[in-house]
Design a protein around this motif. Sequence first.
Motif, PDB file in Angstrom:
ATOM      1  N   MET A   1       0.729  -1.240  -0.130  1.00  0.00           N
ATOM      2  CA  MET A   1      -0.002  -0.088   0.083  1.00  0.00           C
ATOM      3  C   MET A   1       0.866   1.298   0.149  1.00  0.00           C
ATOM      4  O   MET A   1       0.539   2.009  -0.735  1.00  0.00           O
ATOM      5  CB  MET A   1      -0.827   0.145   1.378  1.00  0.00           C
ATOM      6  N   GLU A   2       1.898   1.369   0.762  1.00  0.00           N
ATOM      7  CA  GLU A   2       2.972   2.227   0.888  1.00  0.00           C
ATOM      8  C   GLU A   2       3.436   2.704  -0.471  1.00  0.00           C
ATOM      9  O   GLU A   2       3.542   3.892  -1.029  1.00  0.00           O
ATOM     10  CB  GLU A   2       4.060   1.856   1.852  1.00  0.00           C
ATOM     11  N   GLU A   3       3.738   1.313  -1.373  1.00  0.00           N
ATOM     12  CA  GLU A   3       4.381   1.657  -2.687  1.00  0.00           C
ATOM     13  C   GLU A   3       3.160   2.291  -3.410  1.00  0.00           C
ATOM     14  O   GLU A   3       3.456   3.274  -4.484  1.00  0.00           O
ATOM     15  CB  GLU A   3       4.678   0.224  -3.121  1.00  0.00           C
ATOM     16  N   LEU A   4       1.777   1.957  -3.368  1.00  0.00           N
ATOM     17  CA  LEU A   4       0.784   2.655  -4.133  1.00  0.00           C
ATOM     18  C   LEU A   4       0.657   4.176  -3.803  1.00  0.00           C
ATOM     19  O   LEU A   4       0.569   5.027  -4.966  1.00  0.00           O
ATOM     20  CB  LEU A   4      -0.383   1.876  -3.921  1.00  0.00           C
ATOM     21  N   ARG A   5       0.701   4.375  -2.701  1.00  0.00           N
ATOM     22  CA  ARG A   5       0.726   5.885  -2.127  1.00  0.00           C
ATOM     23  C   ARG A   5       1.936   6.533  -2.933  1.00  0.00           C
ATOM     24  O   ARG A   5       1.900   7.677  -3.750  1.00  0.00           O
ATOM     25  CB  ARG A   5       0.851   5.846  -0.827  1.00  0.00           C
ATOM     26  N   GLN A   6       3.347   5.996  -2.769  1.00  0.00           N
ATOM     27  CA  GLN A   6       4.422   6.535  -3.479  1.00  0.00           C
ATOM     28  C   GLN A   6       4.242   6.736  -4.912  1.00  0.00           C
ATOM     29  O   GLN A   6       4.549   7.943  -5.445  1.00  0.00           O
ATOM     30  CB  GLN A   6       5.453   5.534  -3.489  1.00  0.00           C
ATOM     31  N   ALA A   7       3.608   5.715  -5.569  1.00  0.00           N
ATOM     32  CA  ALA A   7       3.455   5.958  -6.973  1.00  0.00           C
ATOM     33  C   ALA A   7       2.323   6.861  -7.247  1.00  0.00           C
ATOM     34  O   ALA A   7       2.806   7.752  -8.217  1.00  0.00           O
ATOM     35  CB  ALA A   7       2.764   4.404  -7.476  1.00  0.00           C
ATOM     36  N   CYS A   8       1.354   7.142  -6.459  1.00  0.00           N
ATOM     37  CA  CYS A   8       0.265   8.204  -7.083  1.00  0.00           C
ATOM     38  C   CYS A   8       1.077   9.639  -6.589  1.00  0.00           C
ATOM     39  O   CYS A   8       1.048  10.382  -7.429  1.00  0.00           O
ATOM     40  CB  CYS A   8      -0.789   8.145  -6.097  1.00  0.00           C
ATOM     41  N   LEU A   9       1.996   9.666  -5.824  1.00  0.00           N
ATOM     42  CA  LEU A   9       2.664  11.087  -5.353  1.00  0.00           C
ATOM     43  C   LEU A   9       3.568  11.300  -6.756  1.00  0.00           C
ATOM     44  O   LEU A   9       3.982  12.238  -7.191  1.00  0.00           O
ATOM     45  CB  LEU A   9       3.756  10.724  -4.124  1.00  0.00           C
ATOM     46  N   GLN A  10       4.406  10.087  -7.069  1.00  0.00           N
ATOM     47  CA  GLN A  10       5.328  10.173  -8.315  1.00  0.00           C
ATOM     48  C   GLN A  10       4.436  10.775  -9.397  1.00  0.00           C
ATOM     49  O   GLN A  10       5.101  11.646 -10.222  1.00  0.00           O
ATOM     50  CB  GLN A  10       6.031   8.978  -8.603  1.00  0.00           C
ATOM     51  N   ALA A  11       3.465  10.108  -9.649  1.00  0.00           N
ATOM     52  CA  ALA A  11       2.559  10.671 -10.820  1.00  0.00           C
ATOM     53  C   ALA A  11       2.381  11.948 -10.635  1.00  0.00           C
ATOM     54  O   ALA A  11       2.528  12.769 -11.818  1.00  0.00           O
ATOM     55  CB  ALA A  11       1.467   9.747 -11.104  1.00  0.00           C
ATOM     56  N   LEU A  12       1.841  12.370  -9.644  1.00  0.00           N
ATOM     57  CA  LEU A  12       1.456  13.692  -9.265  1.00  0.00           C
ATOM     58  C   LEU A  12       2.739  14.773  -9.441  1.00  0.00           C
ATOM     59  O   LEU A  12       2.514  15.860 -10.270  1.00  0.00           O
ATOM     60  CB  LEU A  12       0.733  13.945  -7.934  1.00  0.00           C
ATOM     61  N   ALA A  13       3.668  14.310  -8.934  1.00  0.00           N
ATOM     62  CA  ALA A  13       5.050  15.064  -9.206  1.00  0.00           C
ATOM     63  C   ALA A  13       5.422  15.355 -10.577  1.00  0.00           C
ATOM     64  O   ALA A  13       5.633  16.361 -11.012  1.00  0.00           O
ATOM     65  CB  ALA A  13       6.124  14.530  -8.250  1.00  0.00           C
ATOM     66  N   LEU A  14       5.410  14.171 -11.398  1.00  0.00           N
ATOM     67  CA  LEU A  14       5.764  14.362 -12.730  1.00  0.00           C
ATOM     68  C   LEU A  14       5.017  15.273 -13.651  1.00  0.00           C
ATOM     69  O   LEU A  14       5.286  15.926 -14.065  1.00  0.00           O
ATOM     70  CB  LEU A  14       5.667  12.747 -13.181  1.00  0.00           C
ATOM     71  N   ILE A  15       3.660  15.189 -13.421  1.00  0.00           N
ATOM     72  CA  ILE A  15       2.664  15.750 -14.040  1.00  0.00           C
ATOM     73  C   ILE A  15       2.794  17.471 -13.516  1.00  0.00           C
ATOM     74  O   ILE A  15       2.963  18.452 -14.260  1.00  0.00           O
ATOM     75  CB  ILE A  15       1.423  15.371 -13.646  1.00  0.00           C
ATOM     76  N   GLY A  16       3.144  17.602 -12.299  1.00  0.00           N
ATOM     77  CA  GLY A  16       3.255  18.921 -11.629  1.00  0.00           C
ATOM     78  C   GLY A  16       4.333  19.697 -12.042  1.00  0.00           C
ATOM     79  O   GLY A  16       4.128  20.788 -12.536  1.00  0.00           O
ATOM     80  N   ARG A  17       5.589  19.075 -12.273  1.00  0.00           N
ATOM     81  CA  ARG A  17       6.470  19.835 -12.834  1.00  0.00           C
ATOM     82  C   ARG A  17       6.772  19.844 -14.328  1.00  0.00           C
ATOM     83  O   ARG A  17       7.812  20.180 -14.887  1.00  0.00           O
ATOM     84  CB  ARG A  17       7.923  19.315 -12.170  1.00  0.00           C
ATOM     85  N   LEU A  18       5.565  19.307 -14.983  1.00  0.00           N
ATOM     86  CA  LEU A  18       5.679  19.464 -16.431  1.00  0.00           C
ATOM     87  C   LEU A  18       6.788  18.812 -16.946  1.00  0.00           C
ATOM     88  O   LEU A  18       7.495  19.408 -17.923  1.00  0.00           O
ATOM     89  CB  LEU A  18       5.205  20.925 -16.986  1.00  0.00           C
ATOM     90  N   ASP A  19       7.211  17.929 -16.423  1.00  0.00           N
ATOM     91  CA  ASP A  19       8.643  17.068 -16.971  1.00  0.00           C
ATOM     92  C   ASP A  19       8.563  17.131 -18.506  1.00  0.00           C
ATOM     93  O   ASP A  19       7.755  16.209 -18.901  1.00  0.00           O
ATOM     94  CB  ASP A  19       8.432  15.862 -16.256  1.00  0.00           C
ATOM     95  N   SER A  20       9.529  17.678 -18.909  1.00  0.00           N
ATOM     96  CA  SER A  20       9.577  17.829 -20.524  1.00  0.00           C
ATOM     97  C   SER A  20       9.819  16.478 -21.172  1.00  0.00           C
ATOM     98  O   SER A  20       9.395  15.960 -22.261  1.00  0.00           O
ATOM     99  CB  SER A  20      10.853  18.852 -20.903  1.00  0.00           C
ATOM    100  N   GLN A  21      10.682  15.450 -20.310  1.00  0.00           N
ATOM    101  CA  GLN A  21      10.717  14.228 -20.905  1.00  0.00           C
ATOM    102  C   GLN A  21       9.588  13.416 -20.660  1.00  0.00           C
ATOM    103  O   GLN A  21       9.533  12.856 -21.819  1.00  0.00           O
ATOM    104  CB  GLN A  21      11.805  13.592 -19.897  1.00  0.00           C
ATOM    105  N   LEU A  22       8.895  13.475 -19.929  1.00  0.00           N
ATOM    106  CA  LEU A  22       7.648  12.837 -19.659  1.00  0.00           C
ATOM    107  C   LEU A  22       6.742  13.349 -20.858  1.00  0.00           C
ATOM    108  O   LEU A  22       6.065  12.541 -21.265  1.00  0.00           O
ATOM    109  CB  LEU A  22       6.777  13.072 -18.269  1.00  0.00           C
ATOM    110  N   PHE A  23       6.649  14.486 -21.110  1.00  0.00           N
ATOM    111  CA  PHE A  23       5.812  15.042 -22.095  1.00  0.00           C
ATOM    112  C   PHE A  23       6.149  14.482 -23.487  1.00  0.00           C
ATOM    113  O   PHE A  23       5.087  14.335 -24.222  1.00  0.00           O
ATOM    114  CB  PHE A  23       6.216  16.659 -22.034  1.00  0.00           C
TER     115      PHE A  23
END
Lengths: 234, 272, 234
Positions: A1-23
């Motif tokens: 469950m901890e990992e799932l929470r981490q994953a959600c945070l990661q996803a939000l962080a990636l979207i949040g900082r408009l990661d150009s590589q991700l884009f």
Amino acid sequence: MEELRQACLQALALIGRLDSQLFEIVVLSLQVSLTAVTVAAVIGLPIGAALAVECFRGRQAVIVLFNALMGLPPVVVGLLVYLLLSRAGPLGPLGILFTPTAMIIAQAILIIPIIGALSRQTMEDAWREYEEQLRSLGAKRLTAASTLLWDTRFSLVTVVLAGFGRAVAEVGAVIIVGGNIDGVTRVMTTAIALETSKGDLPLALGLGIILVSLVIALNAAASLIREAALRRYG
Amino acid sequence: MFIALGLTCAALIPPGGWAQQRFITVASTTSTEQSGLFKHILPMFQKKTGIEVRVVALGTGQALDMGRRGDADVVFVHDQAAEEKFVADGHGVKRLPVMYNDFVLIGPRNDPAKVKDGRDITGAFRKIRTAQAPFVSRSDKSGTHAAELRLWRLAGTDMPASKGPWYRETGSGMGPALNTASSLNAYILADRGTWLSFKNRGELAILVEGDNRLFNQYGVILVNPAKHKHVKKDSGQSFIDWIVSPEGQNAIAGYRINNERLFFPNAGRRSG
Amino acid sequence: MLPLELRDLCFAINGNTIIDRISVQIEDGPRTIILGPNGAGKSVLMRLCHGLLKPTSGTVAWTGRRPNRRSGGQAMVFQRPVMLRRSALRNVMYGLKLAGVSRTECELRAHDVLDAVGLSHVAHHPARVLSGGEQQRLALARAWALGPEVLFLDEPTANLDPGAAREIESIIGAIHASGAKIIMTTHNLGQARRLGDEILFINQGRLTERSSADRFFREPASAEATAFLRGELP
């Protein structure tokens, strides 16, 4: 469950900082899969329409084949396309192995049976309703097929979306023919596979969450359009 | 709607991908790619020469196979015997040593086979076999797999012929195999680079390191243009020239994770 | 193209005889009603005449002069109107286009005929959202626009409320007045009385009786017809 929470945070962080590589990766994923689904629709929908209205010997066999090919393992398609496009293969001189074009080809091959088989089913149901009327009006098979394509267009959107979903979510074929080259052929799924092998499970899952959200958003949009159209056109 | 959207996308993809500038395709191993080495050194090379390097990361066996089929311009792998055969068979022009790192034996901290605190890798392998402790093998014809089989032979065991249920053949890359070992709490032979950049360690730790037999040499080979006319001989050669040059070697030496060096350049210093 | 000559017409499906040796000649002029109880084979007979089904044995022959493409020929209206997923106007134009009528004339004729059936105001509405009665009127318009020499109608009011049925009947009258031969099945006696000039009475796949409507309703010749008129047959 901890990992799932981490994953959600990661996803939000990636979207949040408009990661150009991700884009870049997201854009490439969409470009490759939307192109593949277009190619597959242009080929698969007429096949579905033809199978719905034509009576010929072996029709049932072709239908069974198409239905079976819906379950085509992506890795097999990947290998097949790899061997075709490899320099040592028949299409080697084109030099398109490890390019987005190769990935489009692999995905298109993978989803043509899906679009063909599902659209055949949709149009065959419609044909049951339309057949007498169209024949009475003197429609030949070709006209009947194109009429069915147009008249079932709202249902076919769902069929095409199913194809898109399969294309954008598959990894086995594109990793073989694309090579998962950073900045060239790295798409969402191959990036997820890479992060998984690097043991960065939260990042991998985070990318997965973004992928799923994209697919959901696209499906929701298509579904809204479809509903509106059905209300309008019946 | 979809057709319009798709055509727009297709129009955005020039034939052959985004091949704006010159590029070469390098078939390499998962260890070099996943350790992050390429991300560190390739931009330097591209800045200097304008040549983009596209890396396809596979096991050494597959990477050599890619070269054999002519699908790569350069191969950059770590299985000396296989590399020499590749050149001897005429698929490659010449093999040049580039750098080394080492393999490490990874295992659960509680170490059920009691292999810790030794440098003797073959002794450790024998203990694992005697204890029948779970051991994960890559089994994917990679350089690491070849090294692991060599070590088993040195330890007096012919793998995979004499494997038992404790010996798990995953047939996967270094990362997935480490994931498997992590969840099984199994022993596994890994290259140090991948281990250092690997995040999902769980209970695993390095148990044996420093044995001379754990030495892991990387070599680079230009795919033979006489066999495959389309091989980008000049660009490929400039990459090779650069990576064995002092500049390239320094770039390799400069790559660190947590202040730990992952690869040790040794071009021209050692024949193999 | 009239008269229509049926000779020893038989139709069987899976060994069940549906139409049993019917021979009759149908002339131009009077409105012909094919009357009979449920399951008598009326609809099948009509489809055989229209060419949607192939006889098991016997022949269907149009023995008059061949119709030309621009006008003449035959059309059919079904019990359930099949509306294509497009506007009312486009539904009418669809049939005309298949008949080889030029686009501009298509549109003119379609507007005229929609006007004649009282649907001008919904010409640009999607056909599938029209009411049942409107849909059937549209189906009649689509058939009428073709200027058929013969119009087949298979229970055209069976699914409609009495008001809508009356409207359909008056349109059928207008189509007949415009010169088309009407051949229609019904099991509605009132409708047969109102619209019929001559009656073909079918029972269990056989033509039991043929007479003018007046005579049929006054003094039916066969026992089956007598029973049917008394409401003793389904």
